[in-house]
Design an enzyme around this catalytic site. Sequence first.
Site, PDB file in Angstrom:
ATOM      1  N   ARG A  59      55.834  60.371  -9.565  1.00  0.00           N
ATOM      2  CA  ARG A  59      54.722  60.148  -8.629  1.00  0.00           C
ATOM      3  C   ARG A  59      53.835  61.379  -8.510  1.00  0.00           C
ATOM      4  NH1 ARG A  59      58.503  58.360  -4.366  1.00  0.00           N
ATOM      5  NH2 ARG A  59      59.987  58.674  -6.047  1.00  0.00           N
ATOM      6  N   GLU A  96      73.003  65.730  -5.044  1.00  0.00           N
ATOM      7  CA  GLU A  96      74.156  65.492  -4.177  1.00  0.00           C
ATOM      8  C   GLU A  96      75.437  65.506  -5.034  1.00  0.00           C
ATOM      9  OE1 GLU A  96      73.576  61.958  -1.970  1.00  0.00           O
ATOM     10  OE2 GLU A  96      75.340  62.267  -0.714  1.00  0.00           O
TER      11      GLU A  96
END
Length: 176
Positions: A59, A96
């Site tokens: 994006r 993560e």
Amino acid sequence: MGDLARLVRAVPDFPKKGILFRDITPLLADAQGWKEAVEALAAPFRKAKPRIVAGIESRGFMFGAAVANALGAGFVPIRKGGKLPRETYRESYALEYGTDAVEVHRDAIPAGTPTLVVDDVLATGGTLGAACRLVGQSGGKLLGAAVLIELTGLGGREKARVEPLHAVLQMPAGGP
Ligand code: AMP
């Protein structure tokens, strides 16, 4: 900027449970909002005269390319690992679980070139930090970074370690 915030939709539990996804597609589709967003990203860096705007996949390509045009600069894509065809610099960052990497072509940012890094959303700051380190590896002169949305409460600004970091909108990571 209140109107711009209304053009960003909060989508709970996407792409996985517990994530509040900030969807910018309504903003892209709104001619006036899109124009305002690009101008708001570009304005603080007009005086610094970037020669290159580097946008982060995917994006960040849309915002970065439009900002490059608005500032009369060239556009350089910073891509996820393994996508660029020629020799690259590479920077890894922690997720993560595990790590990810971004790359830029070695000849994309000539030494000393004033460069602005652009992305849509700053979350934990890993991606933006790695992108800014790529500008450093290339020998470019990093002018700073601009993001449409800074998600607050995640420490992303501290982790990205880029100064100045301009955020058009700030939104809490967990909503509303
Ligand atoms: P980070 O490395 O954690 O700062 O993640 C930043 C990247 O992930 C950006 O390129 C964003 O496009 C995307 N991202 C992370 N969290 C969100 C979210 N809540 N909504 C939309 N995009 C996100």
